[in-house]
Design a protein around this motif. Sequence first.
Motif: not given
Lengths: 255, 643
Positions: A57, A77-78, A81-82, A84-85, A90, A110, A113
């Motif tokens: 993060i 960034e992209k 994000a993927k 983390r998913r 969290f 999630p 997503l």
Amino acid sequence: MEAILKGNSIHKVFGAKNNIYTALQHVDVTINKGEFVGIMGPSGAGKTTLLNILSTIDKPTSGSIVIGGESVESMKEKDLAKFRRKHLGFIFQDYNLLDSLTIQENILLPLSLANWPAQKMEVKVREIANILGIEAILNSYPYQVSGGQKQRAAVARAIITNPSLVLADEPTGALDSKSSTDLLNTFNVLNKDYDSTILMVTHDAFAASYCDRVLFMKDGRLFTEIVRGDKDRKEFLNLLLNTLSTIGGGTHEHV
Amino acid sequence: MNMFNIVKKNIKHNFYQYFLYIASMTLSITIYFTFSSLQYNKQISQALTDTEKLESAFGASSILLLLFVSIFIWYSNNFFVKRRKKDIGLYSLLGVEKKQIGRMLFYENFIMGIIALLIGLAIGELFSVFFSMILVKLMGFSIAITFTINSRAIIQTLLVFSVIIFLTSLQGYFIIYRFKLIELFQATKKGEKINKPSLLLALLAIAMIGGSYWLLQLSPESNNWDQNFNRTIIIIIISMLVGSFLLFHSLSAFIFVLLQKNKSFYFKWSNLLTFTQLTNRLKSNAFMFTIISILNAVTLIAFGFGYSIYYNTLDQVKSFVPYSYQYESTSSEVDAKIREIIATDNDHSLIFEHDWEYTMVKGDASELKKVPGGYLYFDESFAVISNTTFNQLADKLDLDTIAPFKETEGLTIINNFIGSQDQQSNLNKSISLHSATADSKIKIVDNKSFSLLNDPVQPFLIVVNDKKYNQLRGENTPTTVHALKVTNEAKSSALTKKIMKELPSEVHFYSFSDSYQEAQSVYGLLIFISGFLGLVFLAASGSIIYFKMLTEVTDDKVRYTTLKKLGVQKIEVMRVIAKQYSVVFLLPLIVGITHSCMILTAISNLMDINFIIPVIICIVSYTMLYLSYYVLTVISCNKIVNA
Ligand SMILES: Nc1ncnc2c1ncn2[C@@H]1O[C@H](COP(=O)(O)OP(=O)(O)O)[C@@H](O)[C@H]1O
Ligand SMILES: [Mg+2]
């Protein structure tokens, strides 16, 4: 043992030129697969900062992080994000459930997503809710249920994608002692029976006593590390409390 | 001094909120000042022959504007104060006296008001030059607008807004007394209760809106409309308003439940986030949606109507002013002279010149259902023309000729501006034409809707059989009409001036170009005022949504942070915001457009003017402006969330 997360010499500095604050000083962390690790330390020690960096993060000022064999700092960034998913779950102190969604919708977010089909999502939610004992509240809204239930819903959301690593920042911080104990037992079940790897930040020794291994932080540095080994929980707790009193700070409200 | 410092710090700290408040006040003041500068603009009123029209049109509109502006300022003030509740609570908790807090808020408000007033006057001064140029252009004048300081407008604006600012400042002063400390601290409610969709209310919404549309489309023919005009209008407006509210309140919740049933659509994460957020706020948004859709509808109706009339000015004038020039012929020398002027003119040439006559005859029209105003105006007389004369004129003017009548038959010519053009209700009724010997009864066998005279007040024209006409002509004095048609008559005012010089002043002279200019200046004023008010309403609806969304997104920041932690990309967050706001903006726009189209259709049926093209132009341009607010809102909110 297979390392799931490796942080190497993580350094973090806040602020601009004439007003610098060093929150983390060259911290090294390794978490192995299947471990339940705690991070303890007084308020302001840098626990949250470390967790945020480990969970991608936030970005470190210097140092490297490898999660599941992938180096994080090279990712955009992209991709982050993927990532983390896919790999991380969290849990936050104040639950961070979305008010406008029902508990069920919060938990399946999630999966949504990840573009799961609707039917499979519902089946999965039911399965997880069953483990955590929250089937009865699936159609309620967060403001209609208790703090303990909310936190369990947050746990359900965190683990529903079977992440390689679950990160929790003071998950018991806003709970009463009964709910805390329930939640910690749930963590134990997830860790032992479902092989989840958990990294939990807490300033509560009682909560930390559920872990396999506890890292102590102070002033942005790793101070020491205590492994539970074969000790029972009571013994381990006392050991933790002693360590805490030597570095100062920390609380112990339960026992 | 101490207090002043706190106020200064406050403003620095909450700059964004202050900025929004000052901006909305400045906007209101700018609008009002611009409008009153136009109202008292000497250059414009000098150019107008009929200044009374200007004054009354502007006067009525400026009251409407003032009312509107006050409500808007009151709304922004409320909005602003709500956002500051927590600060106020904190001061009071820290032990600052209520009176002191009150005074602080009073000064704060007052200072901001004065700042807004000064900025508003400065911008308004520039705007007024710009807008008066537009007004002059629309009214078809050719004068150059110069920059003038309009003291009357300045004084009026200063007075009006000093009062408003003082009142809102007082409102600020009393807020601390109005709320209990605990209320000041209450965080924005988490999770509003969700509407249980009621089928009954949803059906009621459909019924009310459908019913009002049905009534509207009945308009021109229905008897009920004619007899209970006011009552019908009130029923339509109320059922539209209530229906719209129910539509947003219940029907949308109902549709939402239906959507929810389609799991694979509903559980798609962006849909899930969008729709849950919308229904969650439905209760507080239903009212806003209603207001916005009404504002949209009113704007579109006013502007659409004004623009349609303006757009059709030339056609309208053409249908009421058939000749380029019409005068009573006095001598053949004058006629020759005028012919000569037209022949030597480079821009225009003669299409036809035609002398014809009608005879005013007293008579009785009591049997007729519809009687044009000219009948009474000319002392219960008919303007009678012969069958042959009519056919000659019809030939010149490209109209259909008619077959000869029997002696007892006749044809009426009625051309109303407003009111149903369906004038067949007089058919087969009879009139009687008085005569010294015996009254003649004429049965109306047909009616035509056009004009055969340029006169501003047209007599009630009736066409009769040639023999009958000759009899009536013998008993009354006929009037000879000298009519000329030239090419390019819409731009013939220079020629008109030359011709007028040749005519004796007592002669009744009616030119196309004068009528056209007069109509243009009146309709130009109409379109200007409706356009101006339309812009104001647009700014208001846009700002209301903008403020509301900005507040919501500030409250929802945590939500979006959570989403990002869960692995939603920034760009995806923006997409969710854009999707959600597109519904917020589009729903009231669509409802507003539908309402206005229904009402405009009814007006168009009533007036028999073609509204389609101007209304489409108007809706498209309004939608573009409105959507620019949408883009602005998405950008601002995205900045707050993704900063
Ligand atoms: N965004 C930030 N900017 C500046 N300083 C920060 C920021 N986040 C944390 N800090 C500072 O870093 C230190 C460590 O904070 P944190 O990691 O939250 O401690 P804790 O161990 O209580 O979780 C604190 O002194 C805090 O003030
Ligand atoms: Mg912390």
